[in-house]
Design a protein around this motif. Structure first.
Motif, mmCIF file in Angstrom:
data_model
loop_
_atom_site.group_PDB
_atom_site.id
_atom_site.type_symbol
_atom_site.label_atom_id
_atom_site.label_comp_id
_atom_site.label_asym_id
_atom_site.label_seq_id
_atom_site.Cartn_x
_atom_site.Cartn_y
_atom_site.Cartn_z
ATOM 1 N N VAL A 1 -9.718 8.424 -1.570
ATOM 2 C CA VAL A 1 -9.861 7.031 -1.253
ATOM 3 C C VAL A 1 -10.576 6.556 -0.011
ATOM 4 O O VAL A 1 -10.287 7.028 0.886
ATOM 5 N N SER A 2 -11.655 5.846 -0.186
ATOM 6 C CA SER A 2 -12.425 5.648 0.838
ATOM 7 C C SER A 2 -13.507 4.519 0.669
ATOM 8 O O SER A 2 -14.046 4.636 -0.536
ATOM 9 N N ARG A 3 -14.062 3.904 1.727
ATOM 10 C CA ARG A 3 -15.163 2.971 1.520
ATOM 11 C C ARG A 3 -16.479 3.924 1.340
ATOM 12 O O ARG A 3 -16.201 5.253 1.679
ATOM 13 N N GLY B 1 -13.016 3.336 -3.902
ATOM 14 C CA GLY B 1 -13.333 2.627 -2.627
ATOM 15 C C GLY B 1 -13.993 1.119 -2.774
ATOM 16 O O GLY B 1 -14.256 0.892 -3.942
ATOM 17 N N GLY B 2 -14.168 0.655 -2.007
ATOM 18 C CA GLY B 2 -14.614 -0.498 -1.700
ATOM 19 C C GLY B 2 -15.748 -0.970 -0.728
ATOM 20 O O GLY B 2 -16.257 0.260 -0.331
ATOM 21 N N LEU C 1 -13.276 -0.892 -5.695
ATOM 22 C CA LEU C 1 -12.009 -1.717 -5.796
ATOM 23 C C LEU C 1 -12.290 -2.989 -4.897
ATOM 24 O O LEU C 1 -13.071 -3.027 -3.862
ATOM 25 N N LYS D 1 0.911 -1.152 -0.002
ATOM 26 C CA LYS D 1 0.005 -0.227 -0.111
ATOM 27 C C LYS D 1 0.935 1.273 -0.091
ATOM 28 O O LYS D 1 0.542 2.227 -0.284
ATOM 29 N N GLU E 1 -14.953 10.603 11.554
ATOM 30 C CA GLU E 1 -13.772 9.742 11.443
ATOM 31 C C GLU E 1 -13.101 8.959 12.562
ATOM 32 O O GLU E 1 -13.046 9.850 13.721
ATOM 33 N N ILE F 1 -4.279 1.167 -4.795
ATOM 34 C CA ILE F 1 -4.487 2.389 -4.095
ATOM 35 C C ILE F 1 -3.079 3.106 -3.831
ATOM 36 O O ILE F 1 -3.205 4.405 -4.077
ATOM 37 N N GLY G 1 -8.586 7.776 10.481
ATOM 38 C CA GLY G 1 -8.117 8.219 9.201
ATOM 39 C C GLY G 1 -6.915 8.029 8.478
ATOM 40 O O GLY G 1 -6.030 8.720 8.065
ATOM 41 N N LEU G 2 -6.687 6.588 8.367
ATOM 42 C CA LEU G 2 -5.277 6.282 7.891
ATOM 43 C C LEU G 2 -4.976 6.657 6.463
ATOM 44 O O LEU G 2 -3.599 6.813 6.039
ATOM 45 N N THR G 3 -6.008 6.738 5.804
ATOM 46 C CA THR G 3 -5.684 7.370 4.214
ATOM 47 C C THR G 3 -5.064 8.635 4.113
ATOM 48 O O THR G 3 -4.413 9.108 3.386
ATOM 49 N N GLU H 1 -1.440 7.618 4.820
ATOM 50 C CA GLU H 1 -1.084 7.135 3.417
ATOM 51 C C GLU H 1 -0.501 8.263 2.345
ATOM 52 O O GLU H 1 0.313 8.275 1.727
HETATM 53 N N1 UDP Z 1 -9.004 0.976 1.953
HETATM 54 C C1 UDP Z 1 -9.035 -0.059 1.135
HETATM 55 N N2 UDP Z 1 -9.807 -0.255 0.016
HETATM 56 C C2 UDP Z 1 -10.810 0.686 -0.245
HETATM 57 C C3 UDP Z 1 -10.823 1.795 0.845
HETATM 58 C C4 UDP Z 1 -9.919 1.834 1.675
HETATM 59 O O1 UDP Z 1 -7.875 -0.875 1.341
HETATM 60 O O2 UDP Z 1 -11.740 0.550 -0.995
HETATM 61 C C5 UDP Z 1 -8.115 1.254 3.000
HETATM 62 C C6 UDP Z 1 -7.314 2.592 2.973
HETATM 63 O O3 UDP Z 1 -6.209 2.631 2.180
HETATM 64 C C7 UDP Z 1 -6.897 2.542 4.443
HETATM 65 C C8 UDP Z 1 -7.938 1.921 5.190
HETATM 66 O O4 UDP Z 1 -8.665 0.930 4.090
HETATM 67 O O5 UDP Z 1 -5.772 1.939 4.744
HETATM 68 C C9 UDP Z 1 -9.135 2.720 5.560
HETATM 69 O O6 UDP Z 1 -8.828 3.328 6.973
HETATM 70 P P1 UDP Z 1 -9.073 4.939 7.386
HETATM 71 O O7 UDP Z 1 -8.747 4.758 8.845
HETATM 72 O O8 UDP Z 1 -8.800 5.860 6.426
HETATM 73 O O9 UDP Z 1 -10.758 4.438 7.500
HETATM 74 P P2 UDP Z 1 -11.977 3.264 7.812
HETATM 75 O O10 UDP Z 1 -12.210 2.856 6.845
HETATM 76 O O11 UDP Z 1 -11.263 2.633 8.726
HETATM 77 O O12 UDP Z 1 -13.124 4.403 8.420
#
Ligand code: UDP
Length: 407
Positions: free
Chosen positions: A222-224, A253-254, A284, A194, A309, A292, A312-314, A317
């Motif tokens: 990039v987010s769910r 996102g996925g 995704l 990643k 939030e 990503i 907020g690892l994104t 990243e």
């Molecule tokens: N992420 C992923 N696929 C997606 C969306 C997000 O792998 O479709 C990853 C993103 O890179 C990050 C993590 O999931 O490492 C999301 O962590 P974050 O703390 O930003 O938000 P959360 O989804 O835990 O609320």
């Protein structure tokens, strides 16, 4: 898998040397990590890397997972949601399901370690073994339990209070407890798929696959697909900004297939985007780490317009990739971004649009934000800092009255 030496060029000589010295102070100590899954989710991702690194510096680190019937995991999922604030009611039967699975795991797990390190609520009940083992126990809470639904925190609190130490990710996620608490922020691994460096050709390939041009500025989130990540607000802000500066948007996102709400949000996102050729919606699959990484690296500006939030690892990243980030001033995001120094904090669609225009027209300022952000992440949010904090917590348990650790 990357050893500690591979982190040296990234974090510097001093950090790696300190980890080795801390390891010497803890040589041979057995540390057993327990969570509820080997794969999927941030906890497993971190343990996967951390356990071998702890072994490398001399600790006898292990990792085990609890097992249980579907009804146990259905219950712990409800508990997880309720700890986040979703209303629920926990009955005596729920308690029985929880206790029964705990008993079964107590019978099958070898909990005889100097320190047992329990992650999240599912295995919290294992503390019952402490009475016979008289070892030290840590409970690490990876979720935000600051505003739980009535009855959720109460479900686990009497158990948590039996631990020797609790760990929370940030002050605003924690609870008042009669036992010691420490704050240890999450981290990203700079050597994982990643986050590792990518070749230009790898990035180009991903852009090509998702149909994005590389000759026009790219704004990305990039987010769910989740309402709290405000993807519709991102589209509105992007459109306002594009009236002044030509650019394109990636919403990647996925999590939409197994989560009915995610599917609904994705549908609304597609409707709002309509047939706008500058908006690329990328759904995704869960293992899209390189994708990503490439999307973040290809971006001119990264957005994380969250309304609510966790950490907020994104954000870390993107900052680690030197990107200027515009993000909502919520949850753990202000820990990662100092406004106008290591990124931009916003509260509204208009504010986000203003800063997209601004950063696209002031590339030097944008680059400076990214550079400062990367250094902030290097010092605070990489896996090596996480490992150091854990080892300091282990030392604290051995000598709770020492405020200085001599190395
Ligand atoms: N992420 C992923 N696929 C997606 C969306 C997000 O792998 O479709 C990853 C993103 O890179 C990050 C993590 O999931 O490492 C999301 O962590 P974050 O703390 O930003 O938000 P959360 O989804 O835990 O609320």
């Amino acid at each position: 898998m990357a050893g500690l030496e591979e982190y040296r060029p990234i974090v510097g000589e001093g950090v790696v040397a300190e980890l080795r010295l801390l390891g010497e102070r803890l040589t041979g100590r057995s540390i057993l990590n327990v969570n509820s899954t080997r794969v999927g989710g941030g906890v497993a991702e971190i343990l996967n890397r951390l356990v071998p690194l702890l072994q490398e510096v001399g600790l006898d680190a292990r990792w085990d997972v609890i097992r249980g019937p579907q009804e146990f995991f259905d219950l712990t999922k409800r508990l997880h949601n309720a700890l986040h604030g979703k209303h629920d009611i926990f009955t005596a039967q729920d308690r029985e399901i929880f206790n029964h699975a705990t008993e079964q795991n107590l019978a099958s797990l070898d909990l005889g370690a100097d320190i047992v390190f329990i992650h999240d609520p599912q295995p919290v009940g294992l503390i019952r073994a402490k009475r016979d083992l008289s070892n030290k126990w840590i409970w690490r809470c990876h979720i935000d339990v600051s505003a739980p639904a009535h009855g959720a925190w109460e479900f686990i609190a009497p158990t948590v209070e039996k631990y020797d130490l609790t760990v929370f990710s940030a002050p605003q996620f924690s609870r008042e407890l009669p036992i010691p608490e420490v704050l240890i922020a999450p981290s990203i691994d700079p050597l994982s798929d990643k986050n590792r460096e990518l070749r230009g050709s790898e990035i180009e390939q991903v852009l090509k696959r998702i149909g994005v041009r590389s000759d026009k500025p790219i704004v990305t989130q990039v987010s769910r697909f989740d309402r709290f990540k405000d993807p519709l607000g991102v589209i509105d802000a992007f459109r306002l900004a594009r009236e002044r500066v030509d650019c394109q948007l990636i919403l990647a996102g996925g999590g939409a297939t197994d989560d009915p709400e995610g599917a609904q949000v994705l549908k609304e996102v597609r409707e709002r985007a309509a047939d706008d050729n500058d908006i690329h919606i990328v759904d995704l699959p869960p293992t899209s780490n390189v994708e990503i990484n490439a999307i973040q690296r290809a971006s001119t500006v990264v957005i994380q317009k969250s309304l609510k939030e966790g950490f907020g690892l994104t954000v870390s990243e993107a900052l680690w990739k030197g990107k200027p980030v515009i993000a909502g001033a919520v949850g753990g995001i202000p820990l990662q971004i100092t406004h106008k120094y290591s990124g931009i904090l916003t509260h509204t669609v208009e504010g986000t649009a203003f800063w997209i225009k601004m950063l696209l027209s002031a590339p030097e300022f944008a680059a400076k934000l990214g550079e400062n952000g990367r250094e902030h992440v290097r010092n605070n949010f990489l896996l090596t800092r996480h490992m150091r904090d854990y080892m300091l917590a282990f030392l604290y348990l051995e000598r709770p009255h020492e405020s200085v650790v001599e190395l």
